[in-house]
Scaffold this motif. Structure first.
Motif, short mmCIF file in Angstrom:
data_model
loop_
_atom_site.label_atom_id
_atom_site.label_comp_id
_atom_site.label_asym_id
_atom_site.label_seq_id
_atom_site.Cartn_x
_atom_site.Cartn_y
_atom_site.Cartn_z
N ARG A 5 97.78 -2.44 47.55
CA ARG A 5 98.50 -3.44 48.20
C ARG A 5 98.18 -5.04 47.80
O ARG A 5 98.64 -5.76 48.45
N ASP A 17 102.25 -9.95 53.25
CA ASP A 17 102.51 -8.76 53.12
C ASP A 17 101.16 -7.85 52.68
O ASP A 17 101.27 -6.60 52.37
N PRO A 25 102.12 -5.81 60.15
CA PRO A 25 103.36 -6.52 59.89
C PRO A 25 103.41 -7.79 60.69
O PRO A 25 103.64 -7.69 62.04
N GLY A 26 103.54 -8.86 60.17
CA GLY A 26 103.71 -10.26 60.67
C GLY A 26 102.63 -10.58 61.56
O GLY A 26 102.80 -11.50 62.10
N TYR A 49 95.70 -4.65 58.41
CA TYR A 49 96.75 -5.04 58.23
C TYR A 49 97.72 -4.76 59.42
O TYR A 49 97.82 -3.85 60.27
N ASP A 78 97.98 -11.36 61.75
CA ASP A 78 96.71 -11.47 61.01
C ASP A 78 95.72 -12.29 61.72
O ASP A 78 96.26 -12.88 62.42
#
Length: 123
Positions: free
Chosen positions: A46, A97, A61-62, A59, A64
Motif C-alpha cells: 500500500r 490512503d 480510513p480517514g 491504518y 491516523d
C-alpha cells in the motif's frame, strides 16, 4: 505495561496531543484514535516500502496519528489493562490512503528488560 508478545493485536489505540490535520495546530487535549494493524507485506503493497520486522503498520480510513504524535504509544487493552505494543513513528502526511509505520515494541523486549534491570530504583 509492555505487550507480552504472542499474536499481534488487530486493533490498537494511539493517544496524543499532535495535530489533527497535516500542518494544523496541536491539540490542547489528549486525543485518542483507534487504528487497525496490518501485516508488513500489506503495508508495503500500500505504498510504504522497506517495512522491516521491527516495525508494525497501522491504518484506518480517514483516521491516523499526525505531526507531533511521534514517540507516543500504540496501546492494546487486555482485561482492562493497557499494554504498549508500538511507538508512533512516521507516515505520509496524515490520514491518507497509506498506512503509518511504527516501532514494534516486542522486537525490543529483551533489550528493554536488560536495560530496565540496570536502572536505579526510586527510594
Amino acid at each position: 505495561c509492555l505487550h507480552p508478545g504472542g499474536s499481534e493485536p488487530a486493533r490498537v489505540e494511539a493517544p496524543g496531543w499532535g495535530t489533527t490535520s497535516f500542518g494544523g495546530r496541536t491539540s490542547d487535549v489528549l486525543r485518542t484514535v483507534a487504528l487497525t494493524t496490518m501485516s508488513n507485506s500489506a503495508c508495503a503493497s500500500r505504498g510504504m516500502a522497506q517495512v522491516v520486522p521491527s516495525q508494525i503498520c497501522t491504518y484506518a480510513p480517514g483516521r491516523d496519528t499526525c505531526q507531533y504524535d511521534s514517540g507516543g504509544p500504540l496501546v492494546r487493552t487486555l482485561r482492562g489493562r493497557p499494554y504498549v505494543v508500538g511507538l508512533v513513528s512516521y507516515g505520509k502526511e496524515c490520514a491518507t490512503d497509506t498506512p503509518a509505520v511504527n516501532t514494534r515494541v516486542r522486537s525490543y523486549l529483551s533489550w528493554i528488560e536488560r536495560t530496565a534491570g540496570r536502572l536505579p530504583r526510586a527510594s
